[in-house]
Design a protein around this motif. Structure first.
Motif, PDB file in Angstrom:
ATOM      1  N   ASP A 197       0.699  -1.344  -0.139  1.00 20.03           N
ATOM      2  CA  ASP A 197       0.054  -0.092  -0.066  1.00 20.03           C
ATOM      3  C   ASP A 197       0.766   1.173  -0.025  1.00 20.03           C
ATOM      4  O   ASP A 197       1.595   1.556   0.895  1.00 20.03           O
ATOM      5  CB  ASP A 197      -0.909   0.100   1.108  1.00 20.03           C
ATOM      6  CG  ASP A 197      -1.959  -1.059   1.017  1.00 20.03           C
ATOM      7  OD1 ASP A 197      -2.367  -1.291   0.042  1.00 20.03           O
ATOM      8  OD2 ASP A 197      -2.191  -1.730   2.166  1.00 20.03           O
ATOM      9  N   PHE A 198       0.976   1.904  -1.304  1.00 17.10           N
ATOM     10  CA  PHE A 198       1.741   3.367  -1.246  1.00 17.10           C
ATOM     11  C   PHE A 198       0.343   4.398  -1.141  1.00 17.10           C
ATOM     12  O   PHE A 198      -0.526   4.276  -1.089  1.00 17.10           O
ATOM     13  CB  PHE A 198       2.263   3.478  -2.731  1.00 17.10           C
ATOM     14  CG  PHE A 198       3.279   2.304  -2.948  1.00 17.10           C
ATOM     15  CD1 PHE A 198       4.688   2.419  -2.432  1.00 17.10           C
ATOM     16  CD2 PHE A 198       2.809   0.914  -3.674  1.00 17.10           C
ATOM     17  CE1 PHE A 198       5.521   1.399  -2.621  1.00 17.10           C
ATOM     18  CE2 PHE A 198       3.786  -0.099  -3.819  1.00 17.10           C
ATOM     19  CZ  PHE A 198       5.079   0.218  -3.331  1.00 17.10           C
ATOM     20  N   GLU A 199       1.117   5.463  -0.925  1.00 21.63           N
ATOM     21  CA  GLU A 199       0.246   6.718  -1.027  1.00 21.63           C
ATOM     22  C   GLU A 199      -0.588   6.699  -1.946  1.00 21.63           C
ATOM     23  O   GLU A 199      -1.851   7.252  -1.907  1.00 21.63           O
ATOM     24  CB  GLU A 199       0.849   7.944  -0.810  1.00 21.63           C
ATOM     25  CG  GLU A 199       1.833   8.482   0.237  1.00 21.63           C
ATOM     26  CD  GLU A 199       2.559   9.511   0.194  1.00 21.63           C
ATOM     27  OE1 GLU A 199       2.298  10.569   0.879  1.00 21.63           O
ATOM     28  OE2 GLU A 199       3.554   9.492  -0.631  1.00 21.63           O
ATOM     29  N   HIS A 200      -0.258   6.472  -3.298  1.00 17.78           N
ATOM     30  CA  HIS A 200      -1.138   6.549  -4.533  1.00 17.78           C
ATOM     31  C   HIS A 200      -1.703   5.270  -5.426  1.00 17.78           C
ATOM     32  O   HIS A 200      -2.419   5.422  -6.152  1.00 17.78           O
ATOM     33  CB  HIS A 200      -0.314   7.293  -5.289  1.00 17.78           C
ATOM     34  CG  HIS A 200       0.167   8.515  -5.018  1.00 17.78           C
ATOM     35  ND1 HIS A 200      -0.408   9.378  -4.184  1.00 17.78           N
ATOM     36  CD2 HIS A 200       1.525   9.322  -5.236  1.00 17.78           C
ATOM     37  CE1 HIS A 200       0.407  10.554  -4.032  1.00 17.78           C
ATOM     38  NE2 HIS A 200       1.681  10.537  -4.583  1.00 17.78           N
ATOM     39  N   ALA A 201      -1.321   4.243  -4.601  1.00 19.70           N
ATOM     40  CA  ALA A 201      -1.832   2.857  -5.243  1.00 19.70           C
ATOM     41  C   ALA A 201      -1.464   1.727  -4.260  1.00 19.70           C
ATOM     42  O   ALA A 201      -0.711   1.745  -3.344  1.00 19.70           O
ATOM     43  CB  ALA A 201      -1.172   2.597  -6.509  1.00 19.70           C
ATOM     44  N   THR A 202      -2.461   0.575  -4.475  1.00 16.35           N
ATOM     45  CA  THR A 202      -2.159  -0.678  -3.787  1.00 16.35           C
ATOM     46  C   THR A 202      -1.792  -1.372  -4.797  1.00 16.35           C
ATOM     47  O   THR A 202      -2.312  -1.833  -6.039  1.00 16.35           O
ATOM     48  CB  THR A 202      -3.435  -1.312  -3.106  1.00 16.35           C
ATOM     49  OG1 THR A 202      -3.683  -0.330  -1.761  1.00 16.35           O
ATOM     50  CG2 THR A 202      -3.210  -2.483  -2.911  1.00 16.35           C
ATOM     51  N   VAL A 203      -0.462  -2.374  -4.961  1.00 17.88           N
ATOM     52  CA  VAL A 203      -0.262  -3.214  -5.612  1.00 17.88           C
ATOM     53  C   VAL A 203      -0.021  -4.510  -5.002  1.00 17.88           C
ATOM     54  O   VAL A 203       0.535  -4.735  -4.033  1.00 17.88           O
ATOM     55  CB  VAL A 203       1.271  -2.933  -6.353  1.00 17.88           C
ATOM     56  CG1 VAL A 203       1.544  -3.878  -7.369  1.00 17.88           C
ATOM     57  CG2 VAL A 203       1.138  -1.316  -6.818  1.00 17.88           C
ATOM     58  N   GLU A 204      -0.844  -5.710  -5.578  1.00 17.43           N
ATOM     59  CA  GLU A 204      -0.541  -7.115  -4.938  1.00 17.43           C
ATOM     60  C   GLU A 204      -0.789  -8.287  -5.938  1.00 17.43           C
ATOM     61  O   GLU A 204      -0.990  -8.103  -6.826  1.00 17.43           O
ATOM     62  CB  GLU A 204      -2.053  -7.179  -3.881  1.00 17.43           C
ATOM     63  CG  GLU A 204      -3.219  -6.919  -4.522  1.00 17.43           C
ATOM     64  CD  GLU A 204      -4.330  -6.687  -3.684  1.00 17.43           C
ATOM     65  OE1 GLU A 204      -4.465  -7.457  -2.654  1.00 17.43           O
ATOM     66  OE2 GLU A 204      -5.378  -5.951  -3.849  1.00 17.43           O
ATOM     67  N   VAL A 205      -0.058  -9.417  -5.490  1.00 19.15           N
ATOM     68  CA  VAL A 205       0.042 -10.481  -6.005  1.00 19.15           C
ATOM     69  C   VAL A 205      -0.342 -11.389  -5.160  1.00 19.15           C
ATOM     70  O   VAL A 205      -0.037 -11.805  -3.981  1.00 19.15           O
ATOM     71  CB  VAL A 205       1.605 -10.571  -6.671  1.00 19.15           C
ATOM     72  CG1 VAL A 205       2.601 -10.436  -5.516  1.00 19.15           C
ATOM     73  CG2 VAL A 205       1.654 -11.736  -7.469  1.00 19.15           C
ATOM     74  N   GLU A 206      -0.893 -12.527  -5.638  1.00 24.73           N
ATOM     75  CA  GLU A 206      -1.264 -13.800  -5.060  1.00 24.73           C
ATOM     76  C   GLU A 206      -1.026 -15.033  -6.220  1.00 24.73           C
ATOM     77  O   GLU A 206      -1.517 -14.892  -7.477  1.00 24.73           O
ATOM     78  CB  GLU A 206      -2.437 -13.973  -4.662  1.00 24.73           C
ATOM     79  CG  GLU A 206      -2.621 -15.129  -3.782  1.00 24.73           C
ATOM     80  CD  GLU A 206      -4.276 -15.600  -2.638  1.00 24.73           C
ATOM     81  OE1 GLU A 206      -4.202 -16.199  -2.384  1.00 24.73           O
ATOM     82  OE2 GLU A 206      -4.879 -14.238  -3.141  1.00 24.73           O
ATOM     83  N   GLY A 255      -8.067   9.861  -7.426  1.00 22.01           N
ATOM     84  CA  GLY A 255      -7.348  11.041  -8.006  1.00 22.01           C
ATOM     85  C   GLY A 255      -6.178  10.514  -8.822  1.00 22.01           C
ATOM     86  O   GLY A 255      -5.259  11.466  -9.272  1.00 22.01           O
ATOM     87  N   HIS A 256      -5.671   9.283  -8.714  1.00 19.83           N
ATOM     88  CA  HIS A 256      -4.681   8.863  -9.213  1.00 19.83           C
ATOM     89  C   HIS A 256      -4.876   7.982 -10.423  1.00 19.83           C
ATOM     90  O   HIS A 256      -4.047   6.944 -10.592  1.00 19.83           O
ATOM     91  CB  HIS A 256      -3.654   8.477  -8.445  1.00 19.83           C
ATOM     92  CG  HIS A 256      -3.056   9.513  -7.354  1.00 19.83           C
ATOM     93  ND1 HIS A 256      -2.073  10.155  -7.615  1.00 19.83           N
ATOM     94  CD2 HIS A 256      -3.607  10.009  -6.151  1.00 19.83           C
ATOM     95  CE1 HIS A 256      -1.892  11.103  -6.755  1.00 19.83           C
ATOM     96  NE2 HIS A 256      -2.917  10.791  -5.836  1.00 19.83           N
ATOM     97  N   ASP A 257      -5.908   8.001 -11.072  1.00 28.05           N
ATOM     98  CA  ASP A 257      -6.281   6.909 -12.210  1.00 28.05           C
ATOM     99  C   ASP A 257      -5.359   6.797 -13.254  1.00 28.05           C
ATOM    100  O   ASP A 257      -5.165   5.660 -13.835  1.00 28.05           O
ATOM    101  CB  ASP A 257      -7.598   7.175 -12.609  1.00 28.05           C
ATOM    102  CG  ASP A 257      -8.836   7.080 -11.828  1.00 28.05           C
ATOM    103  OD1 ASP A 257      -8.768   6.308 -10.437  1.00 28.05           O
ATOM    104  OD2 ASP A 257      -9.858   7.795 -12.001  1.00 28.05           O
ATOM    105  N   GLU A 258      -4.535   7.986 -13.598  1.00 24.29           N
ATOM    106  CA  GLU A 258      -3.430   8.066 -14.673  1.00 24.29           C
ATOM    107  C   GLU A 258      -2.512   6.909 -14.364  1.00 24.29           C
ATOM    108  O   GLU A 258      -1.672   6.272 -15.232  1.00 24.29           O
ATOM    109  CB  GLU A 258      -2.732   9.099 -14.613  1.00 24.29           C
ATOM    110  CG  GLU A 258      -1.853   9.570 -13.786  1.00 24.29           C
ATOM    111  CD  GLU A 258      -2.433   9.823 -12.372  1.00 24.29           C
ATOM    112  OE1 GLU A 258      -1.556  10.105 -11.547  1.00 24.29           O
ATOM    113  OE2 GLU A 258      -3.304  10.057 -12.190  1.00 24.29           O
ATOM    114  N   LEU A 259      -2.091   6.390 -13.115  1.00 20.51           N
ATOM    115  CA  LEU A 259      -1.090   5.327 -12.739  1.00 20.51           C
ATOM    116  C   LEU A 259      -1.620   4.047 -13.394  1.00 20.51           C
ATOM    117  O   LEU A 259      -0.463   3.295 -13.641  1.00 20.51           O
ATOM    118  CB  LEU A 259      -0.882   5.234 -11.241  1.00 20.51           C
ATOM    119  CG  LEU A 259      -0.260   6.556 -10.710  1.00 20.51           C
ATOM    120  CD1 LEU A 259      -0.598   6.196  -9.269  1.00 20.51           C
ATOM    121  CD2 LEU A 259       1.331   6.800 -11.453  1.00 20.51           C
ATOM    122  N   ALA A 260      -2.564   3.736 -13.449  1.00 20.99           N
ATOM    123  CA  ALA A 260      -3.036   2.410 -14.185  1.00 20.99           C
ATOM    124  C   ALA A 260      -2.633   2.011 -15.479  1.00 20.99           C
ATOM    125  O   ALA A 260      -2.118   1.135 -15.772  1.00 20.99           O
ATOM    126  CB  ALA A 260      -4.451   2.228 -13.983  1.00 20.99           C
TER     127      ALA A 260
END
Length: 373
Positions: free
Chosen positions: A250-259, A276-281
């Motif tokens: 969990d970062f300030e601007h996104a959650t990144v996860e793998v299973e 507010g950070h949709d451009e990161l996708a």
């Protein structure tokens, strides 16, 4: 060193994990060629050489290094032989790629670090989960700073092993394997955790032998603080019937996860931008890949580095940091106190062995204070 000729590799030890190394070499031809294999079991070595197209078979590492001119040797033997064989390779001028765990103790790891620096020859550790396409993408985004500050992470290796798994004489013993799932199973996941989050500063941990017939733990849990201020939980288990390997950042601007379980593709990852950070996708999906994580990815990166005259990964300093997290997990669990990075040093018994002579269920030394007396 250039791509004018194939790089020449050899494999020491032809057990189960060696097949992943050999298959990667075959897949990466003609950039690399398997010239030789070494094993005390002559029949197994011959069958392995025939299966993967190796030209020569040797019964000892000494014979291998005396006869062959090598660019890389893969050490795929039981853990207690890793450092002696790697040092032998370095002194022969051959870079060594060592299966995890690199060493059985921080003191042994420090010996390998010293020889690598003395000879100028790299000693590398197999941490292949760093080299999947999604992990490499995540590491790049973190370095660019676009995800913001890391805040919270979860690292879980929840696997299952039966009592029969420990029928092999080198499994489940501190002096031969170095530890339980903290050393032999979860280390891949928390190595990737460290590759993403960077240096850790302190941790508090627990470890237990719940059900399996081992000298080592079968479960450990740690709460880890990083230099960045991020907090993470790390769970290593081999008593979990539904197997899962899971990392969440969990970062300030996104959650990144793998299973996943033993390897991942892009399909196993989820990227969730903060409001507010949709451009990161779009950054996350810009270079999709269906290449699975595995030995081939790391070995390909090593070949690239060797051919370019650059330092390959994962080198001794990174590998030591990962091993120190394992040692600190045991030290904290068995002493019942937090451990800071760099604290295990000097005459600390956890520098010389992962159990530190303080395993609570040990038949002789039942309390940490007795072991340290």
């Amino acid at each position: 060193m250039t791509h004018d000729r194939p790089l020449i590799a050899a494999i020491i030890g032809t057990g189960a994990i060696a097949h992943a190394h050999a298959q990667a070499i075959v897949d990466l031809a003609p950039r690399v060629r398997l010239a030789a294999v070494v094993d005390l079991d002559a029949d197994r070595a011959q069958a392995f050489a025939q299966q993967f197209g190796a030209d020569a078979v040797y019964s000892t590492a000494e014979a291998l290094f005396a006869a062959e001119r090598l660019d890389l040797v893969h050490v795929c033997t039981p853990p207690q032989t890793h450092v002696p064989l790697a040092i032998q390779a370095l002194r022969a001028g051959v870079p060594a790629l060592v299966e995890k765990p690199t060493a059985l103790s921080l003191a042994e790891m420090d010996e390998l670090v010293a020889v690598s620096r003395e000879t100028g020859v790299p000693a590398l550790t197999v941490f292949q989960h760093r080299y999947g396409a999604a992990a490499q993408r995540l590491i790049r985004l973190v370095r660019e700073g676009v995800l913001g500050r890391p805040l919270v992470a979860t690292c879980e290796t929840l696997w299952h092993r039966t009592p029969e798994y420990f029928d092999l004489p080198w499994r489940g013993r501190w002096e031969v394997e170095g530890g339980g799932p903290t050393m032999g199973h979860g280390i891949h996941q928390f190595d990737l955790l460290l590759a993403v989050l960077g240096p850790w500063s302190r941790l508090t941990a627990f470890a237990a032998r719940q059900v399996l017939p081992t000298d080592t733990e079968d479960v450990s849990m740690a709460l880890v603080e990083f230099d960045s201020g991020a907090l993470a939980t790390v769970v290593n288990s081999i008593v979990s019937p539904r197997e899962s390997s899971r990392l969440r950042f969990d970062f300030e601007h996104a959650t990144v996860e793998v299973e996943h379980v033993y390897g991942y593709t892009d399909a196993d990852w989820t990227f969730t931008p903060a409001p507010g950070h949709d451009e990161l996708a779009a950054r996350w999906t810009a270079q999709p890949s269906d290449e699975p994580s595995g030995h081939r990815g790391q070995i390909a990166a090593i070949l690239d580095a060797l051919a370019a005259g650059e330092e390959p990964g994962v080198g001794v300093d990174d590998a030591r940091r990962t091993l120190e997290l394992a040692a600190a997990t045991y030290a904290s669990a068995f002493r019942g106190a937090p451990v800071r990075a760099g604290e295990i040093a000097g005459d600390d018994p956890f520098l010389r062995s992962m159990d530190g002579g303080a395993v609570p269920w040990h038949p002789v030394k039942t309390r940490p204070e007795e072991a340290l007396a």
